[in-house]
Design a protein around this motif. Structure first.
Motif, PDB file in Angstrom:
ATOM      1  N   ALA A 140       0.872  -1.180   0.000  1.00 52.71           N
ATOM      2  CA  ALA A 140       0.000   0.000   0.000  1.00 52.71           C
ATOM      3  C   ALA A 140       0.904   1.223   0.000  1.00 52.71           C
ATOM      4  O   ALA A 140       1.611   1.476   0.982  1.00 52.71           O
ATOM      5  CB  ALA A 140      -0.911  -0.005   1.221  1.00 52.71           C
ATOM      6  N   VAL A 141       0.871   1.989  -1.091  1.00 55.82           N
ATOM      7  CA  VAL A 141       1.855   3.051  -1.316  1.00 55.82           C
ATOM      8  C   VAL A 141       1.148   4.354  -1.684  1.00 55.82           C
ATOM      9  O   VAL A 141       0.419   4.408  -2.681  1.00 55.82           O
ATOM     10  CB  VAL A 141       2.821   2.657  -2.452  1.00 55.82           C
ATOM     11  N   PRO A 142       1.341   5.427  -0.918  1.00 56.70           N
ATOM     12  CA  PRO A 142       0.746   6.723  -1.283  1.00 56.70           C
ATOM     13  C   PRO A 142       1.212   7.182  -2.659  1.00 56.70           C
ATOM     14  O   PRO A 142       2.337   6.881  -3.082  1.00 56.70           O
ATOM     15  CB  PRO A 142       1.261   7.664  -0.187  1.00 56.70           C
ATOM     16  N   ALA A 152       2.842  -6.250  -6.237  1.00 57.62           N
ATOM     17  CA  ALA A 152       1.855  -5.340  -6.812  1.00 57.62           C
ATOM     18  C   ALA A 152       1.754  -4.118  -5.912  1.00 57.62           C
ATOM     19  O   ALA A 152       1.929  -4.203  -4.692  1.00 57.62           O
ATOM     20  CB  ALA A 152       0.500  -6.023  -6.922  1.00 57.62           C
ATOM     21  N   VAL A 153       1.489  -2.962  -6.516  1.00 61.47           N
ATOM     22  CA  VAL A 153       1.364  -1.710  -5.772  1.00 61.47           C
ATOM     23  C   VAL A 153      -0.087  -1.261  -5.762  1.00 61.47           C
ATOM     24  O   VAL A 153      -0.721  -1.152  -6.816  1.00 61.47           O
ATOM     25  CB  VAL A 153       2.246  -0.608  -6.395  1.00 61.47           C
ATOM     26  N   ASP A 154      -0.617  -1.013  -4.574  1.00 59.08           N
ATOM     27  CA  ASP A 154      -1.951  -0.444  -4.426  1.00 59.08           C
ATOM     28  C   ASP A 154      -1.805   1.018  -4.032  1.00 59.08           C
ATOM     29  O   ASP A 154      -1.244   1.344  -2.968  1.00 59.08           O
ATOM     30  CB  ASP A 154      -2.748  -1.205  -3.358  1.00 59.08           C
ATOM     31  N   ALA A 155      -2.256   1.916  -4.904  1.00 57.54           N
ATOM     32  CA  ALA A 155      -2.079   3.346  -4.687  1.00 57.54           C
ATOM     33  C   ALA A 155      -2.999   3.859  -3.583  1.00 57.54           C
ATOM     34  O   ALA A 155      -4.192   3.526  -3.534  1.00 57.54           O
ATOM     35  CB  ALA A 155      -2.340   4.112  -5.976  1.00 57.54           C
ATOM     36  N   VAL A 156      -2.434   4.675  -2.710  1.00 59.39           N
ATOM     37  CA  VAL A 156      -3.190   5.307  -1.632  1.00 59.39           C
ATOM     38  C   VAL A 156      -3.325   6.787  -1.956  1.00 59.39           C
ATOM     39  O   VAL A 156      -2.320   7.449  -2.229  1.00 59.39           O
ATOM     40  CB  VAL A 156      -2.476   5.127  -0.273  1.00 59.39           C
ATOM     41  N   PRO A 157      -4.534   7.340  -1.941  1.00 62.89           N
ATOM     42  CA  PRO A 157      -4.703   8.762  -2.274  1.00 62.89           C
ATOM     43  C   PRO A 157      -4.157   9.669  -1.174  1.00 62.89           C
ATOM     44  O   PRO A 157      -3.959   9.240  -0.032  1.00 62.89           O
ATOM     45  CB  PRO A 157      -6.218   8.908  -2.399  1.00 62.89           C
ATOM     46  N   GLU A 217      -6.100   2.121   5.105  1.00 60.77           N
ATOM     47  CA  GLU A 217      -6.951   1.053   5.646  1.00 60.77           C
ATOM     48  C   GLU A 217      -7.658   0.304   4.522  1.00 60.77           C
ATOM     49  O   GLU A 217      -7.706  -0.932   4.505  1.00 60.77           O
ATOM     50  CB  GLU A 217      -7.981   1.668   6.586  1.00 60.77           C
ATOM     51  N   ALA A 218      -8.166   1.060   3.543  1.00 57.93           N
ATOM     52  CA  ALA A 218      -8.907   0.440   2.444  1.00 57.93           C
ATOM     53  C   ALA A 218      -8.000  -0.361   1.520  1.00 57.93           C
ATOM     54  O   ALA A 218      -8.457  -1.313   0.871  1.00 57.93           O
ATOM     55  CB  ALA A 218      -9.640   1.526   1.646  1.00 57.93           C
ATOM     56  N   ALA A 219      -6.720   0.016   1.465  1.00 59.92           N
ATOM     57  CA  ALA A 219      -5.802  -0.643   0.531  1.00 59.92           C
ATOM     58  C   ALA A 219      -5.245  -1.960   1.060  1.00 59.92           C
ATOM     59  O   ALA A 219      -4.751  -2.784   0.287  1.00 59.92           O
ATOM     60  CB  ALA A 219      -4.645   0.299   0.195  1.00 59.92           C
ATOM     61  N   ILE A 220      -5.307  -2.173   2.361  1.00 54.31           N
ATOM     62  CA  ILE A 220      -4.717  -3.382   2.942  1.00 54.31           C
ATOM     63  C   ILE A 220      -5.594  -4.599   2.646  1.00 54.31           C
ATOM     64  O   ILE A 220      -6.807  -4.587   2.863  1.00 54.31           O
ATOM     65  CB  ILE A 220      -4.533  -3.219   4.464  1.00 54.31           C
ATOM     66  N   THR A 221      -4.953  -5.642   2.133  1.00 53.08           N
ATOM     67  CA  THR A 221      -5.634  -6.906   1.851  1.00 53.08           C
ATOM     68  C   THR A 221      -4.891  -8.037   2.561  1.00 53.08           C
ATOM     69  O   THR A 221      -3.868  -7.808   3.228  1.00 53.08           O
ATOM     70  CB  THR A 221      -5.649  -7.197   0.337  1.00 53.08           C
ATOM     71  N   GLU A 222      -5.376  -9.254   2.379  1.00 57.27           N
ATOM     72  CA  GLU A 222      -4.701 -10.409   2.975  1.00 57.27           C
ATOM     73  C   GLU A 222      -3.305 -10.620   2.391  1.00 57.27           C
ATOM     74  O   GLU A 222      -2.468 -11.276   3.016  1.00 57.27           O
ATOM     75  CB  GLU A 222      -5.553 -11.665   2.772  1.00 57.27           C
ATOM     76  N   ASP A 223      -3.072 -10.071   1.212  1.00 57.24           N
ATOM     77  CA  ASP A 223      -1.779 -10.251   0.563  1.00 57.24           C
ATOM     78  C   ASP A 223      -0.842  -9.059   0.751  1.00 57.24           C
ATOM     79  O   ASP A 223       0.249  -9.032   0.179  1.00 57.24           O
ATOM     80  CB  ASP A 223      -1.972 -10.498  -0.942  1.00 57.24           C
ATOM     81  N   PRO A 228       3.750  -4.974   8.315  1.00 55.84           N
ATOM     82  CA  PRO A 228       4.881  -4.072   8.548  1.00 55.84           C
ATOM     83  C   PRO A 228       4.634  -2.693   7.937  1.00 55.84           C
ATOM     84  O   PRO A 228       3.900  -2.563   6.943  1.00 55.84           O
ATOM     85  CB  PRO A 228       6.055  -4.775   7.862  1.00 55.84           C
ATOM     86  N   CYS A 229       5.237  -1.678   8.517  1.00 57.95           N
ATOM     87  CA  CYS A 229       5.108  -0.307   8.020  1.00 57.95           C
ATOM     88  C   CYS A 229       6.497   0.291   7.832  1.00 57.95           C
ATOM     89  O   CYS A 229       7.288   0.346   8.784  1.00 57.95           O
ATOM     90  CB  CYS A 229       4.293   0.545   8.988  1.00 57.95           C
ATOM     91  N   HIS A 230       6.780   0.722   6.615  1.00 54.49           N
ATOM     92  CA  HIS A 230       8.067   1.356   6.319  1.00 54.49           C
ATOM     93  C   HIS A 230       7.884   2.865   6.183  1.00 54.49           C
ATOM     94  O   HIS A 230       6.998   3.325   5.467  1.00 54.49           O
ATOM     95  CB  HIS A 230       8.659   0.817   5.017  1.00 54.49           C
TER      96      HIS A 230
END
Length: 476
Positions: free
Chosen positions: A119-121, A138-143, A157-163, A195-197
């Motif tokens: 999950a990447v802004p 894969a990259v899930d864009a965060v607004p 929160e919306a971008a986080i999935t089981e993967d 994890p959070c980077h």
């Protein structure tokens, strides 16, 4: 170039280097507001250069062969950890490698049912997209908020999935110099077991000194619950020579996930802490010497002058008709754009006009609802020339207003958008660029307003394809 029949003297070589560099942007003096970082203290850069040369031929491949590498790295990484909330880390060649290792460690620490995801802004550095490309994520864009440009916790929160194997936040993000809500984002990640980077490549070694100098800097480092890793470039506001960064991990077990070892061959033992195997210890020596030459007092004083310069710059830009500062940057990165009204200007033309006057102001393309703008990195030397910079910006605004927006030949954007790039070799692409006034093989500092205007009109994936061809032609 062909290899000379006989070796040339040092004097000849240095003269040739000077000739090759004649059109380069200057790395000292503060007139280049991106890519280079200047303390304004020649003795510090000299100490780093001499230490770099002293360690130049030391190979970090095998730390048991060169114990100096281990001692220097422990000191440098230890200093970064002490400033940024603890942890253990790795000295790397730059922010991209630090990010690559953080992504690898996160990927290897979590099992997923499908393709691992991040999950990447949208304001996060492209190094995360590069790491995803290399490492198969894969990259899930965060607004981001359209006014503050900070990443949306709800979007995370919306971008986080089981993967999802990693959540990313920036301190600060490069484009507008604002710090994402680290505590909220890290808390959300922790609650989901992810994890959070924190990408503090540009701000990690600056923000603590700005805070000590009086700036209101929120918690952002490994001391924040839920932050599991952090990247911090030393060749930015650490003022070390290029090739110096650190990635920190809160858990030593996670750091081990970043390592690579191979025993599947009959040669020497292969164990690497970084992406590179053999590499010079020169950057490490330069970083170590820079730390030693400046010390806490030196960095704090640089923090004070940087903070003062950034404030003066923001206030000065806000007074120039037609310009506005984007967001409310806490750091030393300032982005400004056109007001968009009758007094507004084409920022790409503005950048070219500033370059004519000897100043490099970095243009940034529009993306995800964020308008095209100009980016300035304020460094330790900026305060000495901030008044001159503001005068140049004001002059460039007037010149850009007089010139008007970059003029694109009719149908050019549509032509570029529809090009079959696979059918064009580099020579043909270069000829096409020259036909619309873009000389990719020329010398000097080129005008880029037309190029930037064309790129700005294209979607991101098409921009990327065109940029790759530009690079290929330049090096052809």
């Amino acid at each position: 170039m062909s290899l000379p029949d006989k070796g040339r003297s040092t004097e000849e070589l240095l003269a040739e280097i000077a000739r090759l560099k004649r059109d380069d942007l200057p790395v000292r003096g503060g007139k280049v507001t991106a890519y280079v970082y200047d303390t304004g203290r020649p003795e510090v850069h000299e100490a780093a250069a001499r230490a770099y040369f002293e360690m130049l031929e030391v190979n970090t491949l095998d730390p048991t062969a060169f114990p100096s590498v281990v001692e220097m790295e422990k000191q440098v990484v230890g200093a970064v950890a002490e400033l940024l909330g603890g942890g253990s880390g790795v000295f790397t060649s730059g922010g991209t490698e630090s990010v690559m290792l953080a992504v690898k460690a996160a990927r290897d620490s979590r099992e997923t049912g499908g393709r691992p995801r991040m999950a990447v802004p949208v304001t996060a550095h492209p190094a995360f997209h590069k790491a995803a490309h290399y490492l198969g994520l894969a990259v899930d864009a965060v607004p981001v908020d359209p006014v503050t440009f900070r990443a949306s916790p709800g979007g995370v929160e919306a971008a986080i999935t089981e993967d999802t194997v990693l959540v990313v936040a920036s301190a600060p993000s490069y484009p507008q110099g604002v710090i994402d809500p680290i505590a909220e984002i890290a808390g959300i990640a922790a609650a989901r077991g992810v994890p959070c980077h924190v990408d503090a490549c540009v701000g990690g070694w600056l923000l603590p000194w700005l805070r000590e100098a009086g700036a209101d800097i929120p918690p952002f480092d490994l001391s924040v619950p839920g932050v599991t890793s952090l990247s911090c470039d030393l060749h930015k506001f650490g003022y070390a020579p290029k090739g110096a960064s650190v990635v920190l991990f809160a858990d030593p077990a996670m750091r081990r996930r970043a390592y690579f070892a191979s025993a599947s061959w009959p040669g020497y033992t292969v164990i690497n802490a970084t992406v590179q195997s053999s590499k010079s210890a020169g950057p490490l020596g330069g970083a170590w010497a820079t730390f030693q030459a400046l010390g806490r007092e030196g960095y704090l004083e640089l923090g004070r002058t940087t903070l003062a310069a950034a404030r003066e710059l923001r206030e000065g830009i806000a007074k120039i008709p037609g310009l506005r500062v984007l967001g409310d940057p806490e750091s030393a990165l300032v982005a400004f754009g056109s007001t968009g009204d009758d007094d507004g200007v084409d920022v790409f033309v503005l950048s070219d006009e500033a370059r004519k006057r000897g100043w490099f102001l970095q243009p940034q393309l529009s993306y995800a609802g964020i308008p095209a703008n100009i980016h300035i990195t304020v460094t330790g030397v900026t305060l000495r020339g901030v008044e001159a910079m503001l005068e140049v910006i004001a002059e460039a605004v007037e010149a850009a207003r007089e010139r008007g927006p970059a003029e694109l030949p009719e149908g050019l954007v549509e032509l570029v958008a529809g090009l079959d790039l696979d059918a064009l070799d580099d020579a043909a692409f270069g000829e096409l660029a020259a036909a619309v006034g873009v000389d990719l093989g020329g010398s000097g500092q080129p005008e880029m307003a037309v190029v930037n205007a064309v790129l700005d009109a294209l979607p991101a994936d098409r921009r990327e394809a065109i940029l790759i061809r530009f690079l290929s032609v330049i090096y052809a």
